[in-house]
Enzyme design. Sequence first.
Site, mmCIF file in Angstrom:
data_model
loop_
_atom_site.group_PDB
_atom_site.id
_atom_site.type_symbol
_atom_site.label_atom_id
_atom_site.label_comp_id
_atom_site.label_asym_id
_atom_site.label_seq_id
_atom_site.Cartn_x
_atom_site.Cartn_y
_atom_site.Cartn_z
ATOM 1 N N LYS A 148 0.840 -1.193 0.000
ATOM 2 C CA LYS A 148 0.000 0.000 0.000
ATOM 3 C C LYS A 148 0.877 1.246 0.000
ATOM 4 C CE LYS A 148 -4.013 -1.770 2.532
ATOM 5 N NZ LYS A 148 -5.018 -1.522 1.482
ATOM 6 N N ARG A 206 -10.587 -11.338 1.419
ATOM 7 C CA ARG A 206 -11.420 -12.390 0.828
ATOM 8 C C ARG A 206 -10.717 -13.738 0.869
ATOM 9 N NH1 ARG A 206 -11.654 -8.836 -4.528
ATOM 10 N NH2 ARG A 206 -11.666 -7.290 -2.872
HETATM 11 N N1 BES Z 1 -8.311 -3.659 4.179
HETATM 12 C C1 BES Z 1 -8.387 -3.233 2.844
HETATM 13 C C2 BES Z 1 -9.631 -2.405 2.565
HETATM 14 C C3 BES Z 1 -9.613 -1.001 3.100
HETATM 15 C C4 BES Z 1 -8.863 -0.026 2.489
HETATM 16 C C5 BES Z 1 -10.407 -0.668 4.158
HETATM 17 C C6 BES Z 1 -8.892 1.267 2.969
HETATM 18 C C7 BES Z 1 -10.457 0.624 4.616
HETATM 19 C C8 BES Z 1 -9.693 1.591 4.031
HETATM 20 C C9 BES Z 1 -8.419 -4.431 1.910
HETATM 21 O O1 BES Z 1 -7.682 -5.520 2.312
HETATM 22 C C10 BES Z 1 -7.857 -3.974 0.611
HETATM 23 O O2 BES Z 1 -6.708 -3.634 0.574
HETATM 24 N N2 BES Z 1 -8.690 -3.965 -0.423
HETATM 25 C C11 BES Z 1 -8.282 -3.533 -1.697
HETATM 26 C C12 BES Z 1 -8.904 -4.452 -2.709
HETATM 27 C C13 BES Z 1 -8.373 -4.265 -4.084
HETATM 28 C C14 BES Z 1 -6.920 -4.675 -4.151
HETATM 29 C C15 BES Z 1 -9.211 -5.089 -5.017
HETATM 30 C C16 BES Z 1 -8.768 -2.099 -1.882
HETATM 31 O O3 BES Z 1 -9.849 -1.764 -1.414
HETATM 32 O O4 BES Z 1 -8.032 -1.326 -2.467
HETATM 33 MN MN MN Z 2 -5.662 -5.341 1.691
#
Ligand code: BES
Ligand code: MN
Length: 509
Positions: free
Chosen positions: A289, A363
């Site tokens: 990230k 997931r």
């Molecule tokens: N934990 C995150 C989702 C999230 C991001 C929650 C920011 C709250 C704030 C999750 O694991 C994630 O990283 N999801 C990705 C999915 C994508 C790679 C398809 C996302 O939301 O960017």
């Molecule tokens: Mn994630």
Amino acid sequence: MKFTIKITSPEKTETGFLALCVFADAPLPPAGQTVNEACQGRLSGFVSSGELDEKAGSTLLLHGLAGVAAKRILLVSLGKSRSFGDKAWRDALTAVGKAINDTLAKDGAVVLEEATLPAGRDLAWALRQASRIIADGTYKFDAPCAKKENGSTKRGARKVAFVLSSESDQPQKEAIRHGQAIAEGMALAKDLGNSGANACTPVRLAETALALGKQFKFEVDVLKRADMEKLGMGALLSVARGSCQEPRFIVMHYRGGQGKGGKNASSRPRPIVLVGKGITFDSGGISLKPGAEMDEMKYDMSGAASVIGVFKAIALMGLPVEVIGLIPAAENMPGGNASRPGDVVRSMSGQTIEILNTDAEGRLILCDALTYAERFKPDCVIDIATLTGACVIALGKIPSGLLSTDDALADELTQSGLNSGDRVWRLPLWEEYQESLKSNFADMANVGNRFGGAITGAAFLSRFAGAYKWAHLDIAGTAWLSGNAKGSTGRPLPLLAEFLIGRAKVREH
Ligand code: BES
Ligand code: MN
Ligand code: ZN
């Protein structure tokens, strides 16, 4: 916080602090009138002079009104009567909670009366909400390394009486007990969320669940890496690989309402399974990230925290329902052994998954938990997860996202959200969304295209939830607040508790 019920006239209530709700644009409600008469009309003067702001939740603190037993009166605005509803009432009660925290009075009292309740709401509802809102308002995170404040903690009433005009009966006392239990569950969930990921590890989540099980006498099993390997939880394990923190799979089993009424095993209702995403830190893994606000990914176990918290709440309530809590817990890190984009893994269900983005890890851990849930032959399964940033883009931070393959379950959860003020909004989960998960190298990819990310996340999960009624709550936008108010919200615990209370009522009849 200690709550009691007092059946007295408000002007005679001896207390340090009496909260009284009034409309900005209507004659004083009955309790207000009584107090107003006792103090020679000074109350109505304050309201009509405009000193009390119109906005619901505005307050005015009055000291030493002659003729009134309470040392202070807190006038609380319910806003204009035409726009009055659940939201304005909750804003008012939140303000009462804040004032109770700030006051120098040792004890407080809150007048509740039919005339100032939203349409269709009764006193039991109001008592449950009010006790939860006020108790939750006292929450404070004690950071483990924080300096001790001295001398500044004299404020805040520790005893609150609800002042009612008519006889209190059993449902009313139970309502207070329930509200308080929910707030205690929320406090536990918030503590877990607010803790740094160095403190709140998967092992620590498991220890918390075990301690709770011991305290309240429900069963807790904790599976370790080797157990998960035996079960074939390849998707869950693929996430844990990149971290030095050991993963855990927590199974909590609360058997409320059993052994009573002579019901035999075959007529017993099926259990409800709650599954909580327990990523104790989500760095994104190899699909790292960006750095901004990455600290907030300590909250990526908020689904797990809400499941642990709701177990505390239902155990405190002694709710007659059978609930199983499943928590896949792991840390998503980019270690040398981490999964890479392009890796193919086999889930417990046997379906294979091509990992295209290691940041779509939620997931991957949830799908194995959903397969594990089948063994309980559940009535329904609800998973709770901070699953997608896309959900926050779609809905903002007001409701949690709700996706479900069962309309009745979705409606029931929507109603529980309205009743508790912890709202959800349903998104579609049509067949067409499955297409974007196609993979050339496995049964499915773990991410779709750029569009509808909250839905494709749920579409992925639905492939593992075919054996039962299932709903998914995406709490990415609701589990915590950012910025100055940064901290866990304890959501969606009020929603889950309301849902389970509803199920318990059905069972009693
Ligand atoms: N934990 C995150 C989702 C999230 C991001 C929650 C920011 C709250 C704030 C999750 O694991 C994630 O990283 N999801 C990705 C999915 C994508 C790679 C398809 C996302 O939301 O960017
Ligand atoms: Mn994630
Ligand atoms: Zn995540």
